[in-house]
Scaffold this motif. Sequence first.
Motif, PDB file in Angstrom:
ATOM      1  N   PRO A   1       0.799  -1.216   0.000  1.00 37.43           N
ATOM      2  CA  PRO A   1       0.000   0.000   0.000  1.00 37.43           C
ATOM      3  C   PRO A   1       0.840   1.279   0.000  1.00 37.43           C
ATOM      4  O   PRO A   1       0.274   2.364  -0.144  1.00 37.43           O
ATOM      5  CB  PRO A   1      -0.748  -0.105   1.327  1.00 37.43           C
ATOM      6  N   GLN A   2       2.164   1.215   0.148  1.00 39.20           N
ATOM      7  CA  GLN A   2       2.920   2.448   0.336  1.00 39.20           C
ATOM      8  C   GLN A   2       3.400   3.090  -0.976  1.00 39.20           C
ATOM      9  O   GLN A   2       3.606   4.291  -1.024  1.00 39.20           O
ATOM     10  CB  GLN A   2       4.121   2.198   1.256  1.00 39.20           C
ATOM     11  N   PHE A   3       3.624   2.286  -2.008  1.00 36.07           N
ATOM     12  CA  PHE A   3       4.021   2.818  -3.325  1.00 36.07           C
ATOM     13  C   PHE A   3       5.229   3.750  -3.234  1.00 36.07           C
ATOM     14  O   PHE A   3       5.241   4.827  -3.823  1.00 36.07           O
ATOM     15  CB  PHE A   3       2.842   3.552  -3.981  1.00 36.07           C
TER      16      PHE A   3
ATOM     17  N   THR B   1      -6.228  -2.463   2.877  1.00 37.12           N
ATOM     18  CA  THR B   1      -6.581  -1.054   2.680  1.00 37.12           C
ATOM     19  C   THR B   1      -6.665  -0.643   1.215  1.00 37.12           C
ATOM     20  O   THR B   1      -7.029   0.481   0.911  1.00 37.12           O
ATOM     21  CB  THR B   1      -5.544  -0.149   3.375  1.00 37.12           C
ATOM     22  N   THR B   2      -6.294  -1.531   0.304  1.00 31.85           N
ATOM     23  CA  THR B   2      -6.409  -1.159  -1.097  1.00 31.85           C
ATOM     24  C   THR B   2      -7.841  -1.353  -1.578  1.00 31.85           C
ATOM     25  O   THR B   2      -8.661  -1.978  -0.916  1.00 31.85           O
ATOM     26  CB  THR B   2      -5.480  -2.000  -1.990  1.00 31.85           C
ATOM     27  N   THR B   3      -8.097  -0.796  -2.746  1.00 35.14           N
ATOM     28  CA  THR B   3      -9.417  -0.948  -3.354  1.00 35.14           C
ATOM     29  C   THR B   3      -9.244  -1.577  -4.726  1.00 35.14           C
ATOM     30  O   THR B   3      -8.767  -0.916  -5.643  1.00 35.14           O
ATOM     31  CB  THR B   3     -10.105   0.430  -3.513  1.00 35.14           C
ATOM     32  N   PRO B   4      -9.567  -2.844  -4.916  1.00 35.78           N
ATOM     33  CA  PRO B   4     -10.115  -3.776  -3.928  1.00 35.78           C
ATOM     34  C   PRO B   4      -9.030  -4.269  -2.977  1.00 35.78           C
ATOM     35  O   PRO B   4      -7.843  -4.165  -3.298  1.00 35.78           O
ATOM     36  CB  PRO B   4     -10.637  -4.925  -4.792  1.00 35.78           C
TER      37      PRO B   4
ATOM     38  N   CYS C   1      -5.169   0.138 -10.825  1.00 35.02           N
ATOM     39  CA  CYS C   1      -5.288   1.021  -9.665  1.00 35.02           C
ATOM     40  C   CYS C   1      -5.865   0.293  -8.470  1.00 35.02           C
ATOM     41  O   CYS C   1      -6.878  -0.399  -8.587  1.00 35.02           O
ATOM     42  CB  CYS C   1      -6.155   2.227 -10.024  1.00 35.02           C
ATOM     43  N   PHE C   2      -5.238   0.442  -7.339  1.00 37.89           N
ATOM     44  CA  PHE C   2      -5.677  -0.208  -6.108  1.00 37.89           C
ATOM     45  C   PHE C   2      -5.940   0.813  -5.009  1.00 37.89           C
ATOM     46  O   PHE C   2      -5.778   0.535  -3.824  1.00 37.89           O
ATOM     47  CB  PHE C   2      -4.625  -1.242  -5.657  1.00 37.89           C
ATOM     48  N   GLY C   3      -6.341   1.994  -5.399  1.00 37.94           N
ATOM     49  CA  GLY C   3      -6.674   3.010  -4.415  1.00 37.94           C
ATOM     50  C   GLY C   3      -8.093   3.481  -4.595  1.00 37.94           C
ATOM     51  O   GLY C   3      -8.844   2.976  -5.429  1.00 37.94           O
TER      52      GLY C   3
ATOM     53  N   HIS D   1      -6.867   7.985  -6.986  1.00 36.66           N
ATOM     54  CA  HIS D   1      -5.554   7.540  -6.485  1.00 36.66           C
ATOM     55  C   HIS D   1      -4.513   7.493  -7.595  1.00 36.66           C
ATOM     56  O   HIS D   1      -3.337   7.784  -7.384  1.00 36.66           O
ATOM     57  CB  HIS D   1      -5.703   6.152  -5.846  1.00 36.66           C
ATOM     58  N   CYS D   2      -4.935   7.089  -8.769  1.00 35.73           N
ATOM     59  CA  CYS D   2      -3.992   6.922  -9.866  1.00 35.73           C
ATOM     60  C   CYS D   2      -4.014   8.087 -10.852  1.00 35.73           C
ATOM     61  O   CYS D   2      -3.435   7.991 -11.936  1.00 35.73           O
ATOM     62  CB  CYS D   2      -4.256   5.596 -10.581  1.00 35.73           C
TER      63      CYS D   2
END
Lengths: 256, 166
Positions: free
Chosen positions: A44-46, A129-132, B87-89, B93-94
């Motif tokens: 999640p930190q990227f 915590t990511t989506t998904p 994208c995972f936010g 986010h992206c």
Amino acid sequence: MNLRKNIQNLTNDELKNLRLAFSKLMEFRDNRGFNYIAGIHGAPQFKCWHHWRRRGEPRLLPLFCPWHRAYLYWLEKSLQDQVPDVTLPWWDWSSPISRSEGLPKAYSERTDSAGNPNPLLKSRIFVPTTTPPLNEDTFRNPGSPSELPTKNEVDTMLSKQDFADFEDDLEDIHDSVHGWVGGSMGRVVTAGFDPVFWAHHTNIDRLWRIWQMNRADLGFPPDLLNEILEPFPFTVRDVLEVKRLGYEYASASGSS
Amino acid sequence: MKKSKKLDKKDTKYKQLKIYHSNPIKMDINKYSDFYRADIEFHGIGHATESYTGHVFLNNPKADFNTSKTLENNYVGSYHVFGHGGCFGDVGHCDIIKKDGKYDFRADHPLTRGFKRLIITEQFKVLGKQNNEFTVTIVPVIKLDKNTMDIKEIVEVEKISIVTYE
């Protein structure tokens, strides 16, 4: 001084200790653990640094090499907290054995010699915590071994005198191996969770080290030495010399 | 130059995506015939989706996944992109936000577009004599797996330059 070795040359005990260190780290769910450290790179930190990017000023910063060196160091120290003196091995994907067999057996065997699950085969990506949310095992989708980088490509890269040219070649070869392994390794979001990521990047770091050794200087733009490698407490200057970080690469070693 | 295997259309491990063709690049190479190096530069390469390999051809708009990677077919090299993976936010986010102001010391957004370069000196010494206008064709190949995004197009590049050095 710790010596990092080729994965093919680890003794049985060294491989056993490496697997033990990874196993222990994978048990932790807090910020000591493999899941947390792997999550620094992508989700999640990227925080990973690829390509040339800006930070607060017009200059483009080529921090790919030093950032990943700091990252490897961070994980290696965490592994050593669990099993003293263990070091990260490298996977030379341009070697004849790799270009014939693909992934090193140490990372692809389902079990170790005692029949226990091999912690170098995969890990659990747990990032709620990511989506998904991410909650799955890493997986691979490797290509044909003959598609891995050749020694000729590596030698051509090492012969480049200009840092920008060397770095461009190194990142492209790096990108190709991520794509070759595929699966979780083929995506920035999840790559750090695959245990083979670390052997791949240790080889990348080793190649930078070799390139540095062939020069009179340390081969990095001097005006960038004070750049910070977040989230690590290092600047580029701090990681330029591997000996200063307490390790070296060995293709052979012996001691009395 | 990386050799790549011929792609079999029945090979389900790889996916064919939309082939990219650049606008013409005018360059009268005969004016710079003593160059010692020639590069193709890809500016503003997108890397937000899947990893891919881009096989690059000059003045061969018919190149596709089964075109042999040879100079006879005007193949000049391949580049690789390590894709973000989607994208995972949360929403936004992206999105690449351009920073404003000299007091923002945060790094550029991770999806800020990148730069790639292929050294094509020997190829361009041959191909450059034949033309003074070049179109760049990029044949992108991605690998299929259970998480592959459903995309038809992947090559995003803001500008392509051909540069020679004397």
